[in-house]
Structures are given as structure tokens and as C-alpha cells.
Motif scaffolding. Structure first.
Motif, PDB file in Angstrom:
ATOM      1  N   THR A  17       0.869  -1.178   0.000  1.00 39.63           N
ATOM      2  CA  THR A  17       0.000   0.000   0.000  1.00 39.63           C
ATOM      3  C   THR A  17       0.902   1.223   0.000  1.00 39.63           C
ATOM      4  O   THR A  17       1.672   1.408  -0.925  1.00 39.63           O
ATOM      5  CB  THR A  17      -0.951  -0.033   1.213  1.00 39.63           C
ATOM      6  N   ASP A  18       0.843   2.059   1.021  1.00 39.23           N
ATOM      7  CA  ASP A  18       1.728   3.222   1.055  1.00 39.23           C
ATOM      8  C   ASP A  18       3.129   2.808   1.481  1.00 39.23           C
ATOM      9  O   ASP A  18       3.293   2.067   2.456  1.00 39.23           O
ATOM     10  CB  ASP A  18       1.204   4.278   2.030  1.00 39.23           C
ATOM     11  N   PRO A  19       4.175   3.300   0.802  1.00 41.96           N
ATOM     12  CA  PRO A  19       5.535   2.988   1.230  1.00 41.96           C
ATOM     13  C   PRO A  19       5.817   3.590   2.601  1.00 41.96           C
ATOM     14  O   PRO A  19       5.351   4.680   2.911  1.00 41.96           O
ATOM     15  CB  PRO A  19       6.405   3.649   0.147  1.00 41.96           C
ATOM     16  N   ALA A  20       6.559   2.871   3.427  1.00 37.01           N
ATOM     17  CA  ALA A  20       6.977   3.438   4.699  1.00 37.01           C
ATOM     18  C   ALA A  20       7.904   4.615   4.460  1.00 37.01           C
ATOM     19  O   ALA A  20       8.723   4.585   3.542  1.00 37.01           O
ATOM     20  CB  ALA A  20       7.695   2.363   5.521  1.00 37.01           C
ATOM     21  N   PRO A  21       7.799   5.670   5.288  1.00 33.16           N
ATOM     22  CA  PRO A  21       8.625   6.861   5.036  1.00 33.16           C
ATOM     23  C   PRO A  21      10.116   6.601   5.159  1.00 33.16           C
ATOM     24  O   PRO A  21      10.935   7.314   4.575  1.00 33.16           O
ATOM     25  CB  PRO A  21       8.139   7.853   6.108  1.00 33.16           C
ATOM     26  N   ASP A  22      10.486   5.555   5.943  1.00 32.34           N
ATOM     27  CA  ASP A  22      11.905   5.239   6.107  1.00 32.34           C
ATOM     28  C   ASP A  22      12.280   3.982   5.337  1.00 32.34           C
ATOM     29  O   ASP A  22      13.214   3.272   5.682  1.00 32.34           O
ATOM     30  CB  ASP A  22      12.237   5.071   7.594  1.00 32.34           C
ATOM     31  N   ALA A  23      11.517   3.691   4.267  1.00 30.38           N
ATOM     32  CA  ALA A  23      11.778   2.478   3.494  1.00 30.38           C
ATOM     33  C   ALA A  23      13.213   2.436   3.013  1.00 30.38           C
ATOM     34  O   ALA A  23      13.756   3.437   2.553  1.00 30.38           O
ATOM     35  CB  ALA A  23      10.823   2.410   2.309  1.00 30.38           C
ATOM     36  N   ALA A  24      13.834   1.264   3.118  1.00 29.15           N
ATOM     37  CA  ALA A  24      15.227   1.085   2.718  1.00 29.15           C
ATOM     38  C   ALA A  24      15.295   0.260   1.440  1.00 29.15           C
ATOM     39  O   ALA A  24      14.443  -0.596   1.197  1.00 29.15           O
ATOM     40  CB  ALA A  24      16.002   0.387   3.829  1.00 29.15           C
ATOM     41  N   PRO A  25      16.308   0.514   0.594  1.00 32.76           N
ATOM     42  CA  PRO A  25      16.456  -0.273  -0.633  1.00 32.76           C
ATOM     43  C   PRO A  25      16.671  -1.753  -0.335  1.00 32.76           C
ATOM     44  O   PRO A  25      17.263  -2.122   0.680  1.00 32.76           O
ATOM     45  CB  PRO A  25      17.707   0.340  -1.289  1.00 32.76           C
ATOM     46  N   ASN A  26      16.191  -2.593  -1.227  1.00 27.83           N
ATOM     47  CA  ASN A  26      16.376  -4.044  -1.128  1.00 27.83           C
ATOM     48  C   ASN A  26      16.917  -4.536  -2.463  1.00 27.83           C
ATOM     49  O   ASN A  26      16.171  -5.048  -3.292  1.00 27.83           O
ATOM     50  CB  ASN A  26      15.054  -4.733  -0.794  1.00 27.83           C
ATOM     51  N   PRO A  27      18.220  -4.367  -2.717  1.00 24.04           N
ATOM     52  CA  PRO A  27      18.756  -4.651  -4.050  1.00 24.04           C
ATOM     53  C   PRO A  27      18.930  -6.122  -4.383  1.00 24.04           C
ATOM     54  O   PRO A  27      19.224  -6.457  -5.520  1.00 24.04           O
ATOM     55  CB  PRO A  27      20.126  -3.956  -4.018  1.00 24.04           C
ATOM     56  N   ARG A  28      18.751  -7.010  -3.419  1.00 23.08           N
ATOM     57  CA  ARG A  28      18.967  -8.441  -3.679  1.00 23.08           C
ATOM     58  C   ARG A  28      17.750  -9.229  -3.220  1.00 23.08           C
ATOM     59  O   ARG A  28      17.747  -9.849  -2.163  1.00 23.08           O
ATOM     60  CB  ARG A  28      20.241  -8.927  -2.963  1.00 23.08           C
ATOM     61  N   ALA A  29      16.701  -9.186  -4.007  1.00 24.06           N
ATOM     62  CA  ALA A  29      15.480  -9.906  -3.663  1.00 24.06           C
ATOM     63  C   ALA A  29      15.724 -11.404  -3.690  1.00 24.06           C
ATOM     64  O   ALA A  29      16.454 -11.923  -4.537  1.00 24.06           O
ATOM     65  CB  ALA A  29      14.371  -9.540  -4.638  1.00 24.06           C
ATOM     66  N   THR A  30      15.108 -12.112  -2.754  1.00 25.14           N
ATOM     67  CA  THR A  30      15.202 -13.565  -2.735  1.00 25.14           C
ATOM     68  C   THR A  30      14.224 -14.163  -3.751  1.00 25.14           C
ATOM     69  O   THR A  30      13.316 -13.487  -4.239  1.00 25.14           O
ATOM     70  CB  THR A  30      14.854 -14.100  -1.335  1.00 25.14           C
ATOM     71  N   GLU A  31      14.409 -15.433  -4.026  1.00 22.24           N
ATOM     72  CA  GLU A  31      13.489 -16.103  -4.944  1.00 22.24           C
ATOM     73  C   GLU A  31      12.056 -16.086  -4.402  1.00 22.24           C
ATOM     74  O   GLU A  31      11.090 -15.953  -5.161  1.00 22.24           O
ATOM     75  CB  GLU A  31      13.956 -17.538  -5.190  1.00 22.24           C
ATOM     76  N   ALA A  32      11.907 -16.216  -3.080  1.00 25.79           N
ATOM     77  CA  ALA A  32      10.570 -16.191  -2.478  1.00 25.79           C
ATOM     78  C   ALA A  32       9.917 -14.823  -2.676  1.00 25.79           C
ATOM     79  O   ALA A  32       8.715 -14.726  -2.965  1.00 25.79           O
ATOM     80  CB  ALA A  32      10.665 -16.524  -0.993  1.00 25.79           C
ATOM     81  N   GLU A  33      10.708 -13.757  -2.519  1.00 22.46           N
ATOM     82  CA  GLU A  33      10.172 -12.414  -2.730  1.00 22.46           C
ATOM     83  C   GLU A  33       9.760 -12.208  -4.177  1.00 22.46           C
ATOM     84  O   GLU A  33       8.722 -11.600  -4.468  1.00 22.46           O
ATOM     85  CB  GLU A  33      11.209 -11.371  -2.305  1.00 22.46           C
ATOM     86  N   VAL A  34      10.578 -12.713  -5.083  1.00 28.24           N
ATOM     87  CA  VAL A  34      10.254 -12.579  -6.501  1.00 28.24           C
ATOM     88  C   VAL A  34       8.964 -13.338  -6.823  1.00 28.24           C
ATOM     89  O   VAL A  34       8.097 -12.836  -7.548  1.00 28.24           O
ATOM     90  CB  VAL A  34      11.420 -13.073  -7.376  1.00 28.24           C
ATOM     91  N   ARG A  35       8.808 -14.533  -6.252  1.00 30.65           N
ATOM     92  CA  ARG A  35       7.581 -15.297  -6.494  1.00 30.65           C
ATOM     93  C   ARG A  35       6.360 -14.539  -5.981  1.00 30.65           C
ATOM     94  O   ARG A  35       5.317 -14.498  -6.641  1.00 30.65           O
ATOM     95  CB  ARG A  35       7.675 -16.680  -5.825  1.00 30.65           C
ATOM     96  N   ALA A  36       6.492 -13.923  -4.808  1.00 28.62           N
ATOM     97  CA  ALA A  36       5.377 -13.156  -4.249  1.00 28.62           C
ATOM     98  C   ALA A  36       5.033 -11.963  -5.129  1.00 28.62           C
ATOM     99  O   ALA A  36       3.872 -11.555  -5.227  1.00 28.62           O
ATOM    100  CB  ALA A  36       5.724 -12.681  -2.834  1.00 28.62           C
TER     101      ALA A  36
END
Length: 340
Positions: A17-36
Motif C-alpha cells: 500500500t503506502d511505502p513506509a517513510p523510512d523504506a530502505a532499498p532491497n537490491p537483492r530480492a530472494t526467490e521467495a520475494e520474486v515469487r510473491a
């Protein structure tokens, strides 16, 4: 509530939904994250663009010198004409690394800038680029369908290659008009037409298939990228099918902007022969080691694009605008004196 791996706020189904104001980069997504991400285009955009953020400028040959300043200013003038004076405050929506706004600011189109993107990594890089250039720019992680700035904040809103990533383009257009001051202008460039996307993707896939197979030959093994890099590229390419949500028919894009409340809307297109060369060139560059392609190759690609763009500028007087690859759209927020 616990945070997701991308520090984004989610609903009860786990969708961004709305991004958290302190959201941090996630440059190495896992396979599980990619599937989601396959079931959530906004999460896919975060993962895909965080992954690309630090190498995006290199991948797309983006710079902040005369070459790209001229390109950005040229796109703006082609879409909207030459402004009578610089815009005081401008926002880039879906900013990426800041390519469009920062080069427009250097070209005298805008004085002060703001950047926003769903990807924390892209906002981080855009602000770093602005600081290196000495430009007055602030930035926020935010959703294009809920722009994190107050009403009537900007004289100009711009975007480059962003509309095709937004699930609800009309909702984003309404948000653009909300944050624009009365009479303010928007300019979006670099999004794919429906016909252009049809031939560009097929050229790209054919080039990737051919290059990755030819470089398996022993004599060309030094031209093959390491398998890990190819696997990462393939994973990113798979997510690209999720983050690229739309192609556009120019007349339909005009209707969308008008339905959102914009006035003086007009769409133009560009790049036909330039796209027929450009997509194979960019795909080839992604499939081979970067060190194999030196300055000579870069000059060949750039000069070829210039020549073909010149040819396209004449062809667009004769060919249907739907045939070209890129669509640009501009319009205004109604001023108080403008008719509804």
C-alpha cells in the motif's frame, strides 16, 4: 505490524500500500520475494527497480552532461514547446535515478525539483545524483497513485518511462493534477506504444536468444557473461513482465488524461527506425561483458541513434503516430479562467 523485506506497508493480503517513510532499498530480492511479486505489481516494481538502481544509469547509458541534457530538453520541447520562463518548482514522478528532471533542470527548464518513486533505491540514487550536480532537489518514497505532496505544490510534473509501470494510470493522472498548481503543466515521455512494444520485444528476445547461444561457442567464450550474471538478468527479465503493465495507443492516452480532468492534452510519438536498431543494441549490451564494449561501440550506438532519430523526425510526417515506439503526452491543470 512487522515490516516486509522491502519495508513497505502492506494490506491484509500482503500487497504493497503506502511505502513506509523510512523504506530502505532491497537490491537483492530472494526467490521467495520474486515469487510473491508475481501477484503484486507494486511489490514487483520495488524489487525490480531496487535491484537495478545502482547500475541503471550505466545500463541505459544515462549521463548528466550535454548529451543527455540535450535529449531531455529536446523531449520536453517536442511534447510541450518552449516555456516562456523556467518553472519554479518541478516534480518527477517515478523518478528512477532522476534522469529526466535533473537534466531538465540543468537545461534551464526548472529551478527547484522534487523526486518520488515507489523504489527506495531509485530515490536514493536520484538524490545522490542531484547532490553531485549541485541541484536543489528533495525526494520522497511514494506511490504515483497517492503522491506524497500537498495540493497545488508544483508548476510542472514530469516523468520518463513511468506511466507503463502504474497500475491505475487515470488515478495517477488525477494525483498529478491535484499536486499541480492551477495552470500547471505535465509532460510524460518515453512510454511504449502498443505497436512499438510489439516489434521491440520480439527484436529484443531474438537478440538475447541469438547472442547467448553464439557466445557458447569456444572461440567466443570470452564474450559470454558469467552464468550468475545471466541468471540474475533472466530473473530481472522475468520480473519485467510483471512491472511493465501497459502499452499505449496515443489517442486512448489522451482520453485517459482528459478523463482525469486535464485540459489542453496532446500526445505525440517518436522513434521508429531508431527503435528497430536500439532494442537489439541494448539487448546485445546486456548479454555480453561490459568490458568488451568500449568507447567505439558507444559512439557507434549513439551516432546511429542520432541519424535514425533524424530520419524518424521526417517519417513522422508521413507515417501513423501509432507506429512509432515512444509516446509523449502533455496537458495542463485547468486555470481558474479555463473552461471545465
Amino acid at each position: 505490524m512487522s515490516e516486509t523485506p522491502t519495508d513497505q506497508r502492506t494490506d491484509e493480503r500482503g500487497s504493497v500500500t503506502d511505502p513506509a517513510p523510512d523504506a530502505a532499498p532491497n537490491p537483492r530480492a530472494t526467490e521467495a520475494e520474486v515469487r510473491a511479486a508475481y501477484d503484486d505489481p507494486k511489490l514487483a516494481n520495488v524489487l525490480y527497480h531496487d535491484w537495478e538502481a545502482d547500475t541503471y544509469d550505466e545500463k541505459w547509458s544515462i549521463s548528466y552532461d550535454d548529451r543527455c541534457v540535450d535529449y531531455a530538453v529536446g523531449r520536453f520541447h517536442y511534447a510541450a514547446g518552449v516555456p516562456a520562463k523556467p518553472f519554479e518548482r518541478a516534480l518527477e514522478l517515478g523518478c528512477g535515478t532522476g534522469f529526466f528532471l535533473l537534466n531538465l533542470m540543468q537545461g534551464g527548464i526548472a529551478k527547484k525539483g522534487s523526486v518520488t518513486d515507489l523504489s527506495p533505491g531509485m530515490v536514493q540514487v536520484a538524490l545522490r545524483n542531484a547532490e553531485n550536480l549541485g541541484l536543489d532537489v528533495d525526494g520522497r518514497v511514494g506511490d504515483a497513485e497517492r503522491i506524497p505532496y500537498p495540493d497545488d505544490s508544483f508548476d510542472l510534473v514530469v516523468g520518463h518511462a513511468v506511466l507503463h509501470h502504474i497500475p491505475d494510470v487515470e488515478a495517477a493522472m488525477r494525483e498529478v493534477l491535484r499536486v499541480l498548481k492551477p495552470g500547471g503543466r505535465f509532460v510524460f515521455a518515453g512510454d511504449p506504444t502498443r505497436v512499438g512494444d510489439f516489434y521491440a520485444r520480439r527484436l529484443g528476445r531474438a537478440t538475447w536468444w541469438l547472442t547467448t547461444r553464439i557466445t557458447r561457442l569456444p572461440a567466443l567464450s570470452s564474450w559470454r557473461r558469467p552464468q550468475q550474471e545471466l541468471d540474475e538478468s533472466s530473473r530481472a527479465a522475468a520480473l519485467e513482465a510483471v512491472v511493465d503493465l501497459h502499452t499505449f495507443v496515443p489517442s486512448e492516452l489522451e482520453r485517459t488524461a482528459r478523463a482525469a480532468g486535464a485540459v489542453r492534452v496532446h500526445a505525440r510519438t517518436e522513434e521508429f527506425t531508431a527503435a528497430l536498431l536500439g532494442w537489439p543494441v541494448r539487448t546485445f549490451e546486456a548479454a555480453v561483458p561490459r568490458e568488451k564494449l568500449g568507447f567505439g561501440w558507444a559512439m557507434f550506438a549513439y551516432r546511429s541513434w542520432l541519424r535514425l532519430s533524424w530520419l524518424d523526425s521526417h517519417l513522422r510526417n508521413w507515417l501513423p503516430r501509432d507506429l512509432f515506439y515512444n509516446v509523449l503526452v502533455t496537458g495542463r491543470k485547468a486555470a481558474r479562467r479555463d473552461p471545465e
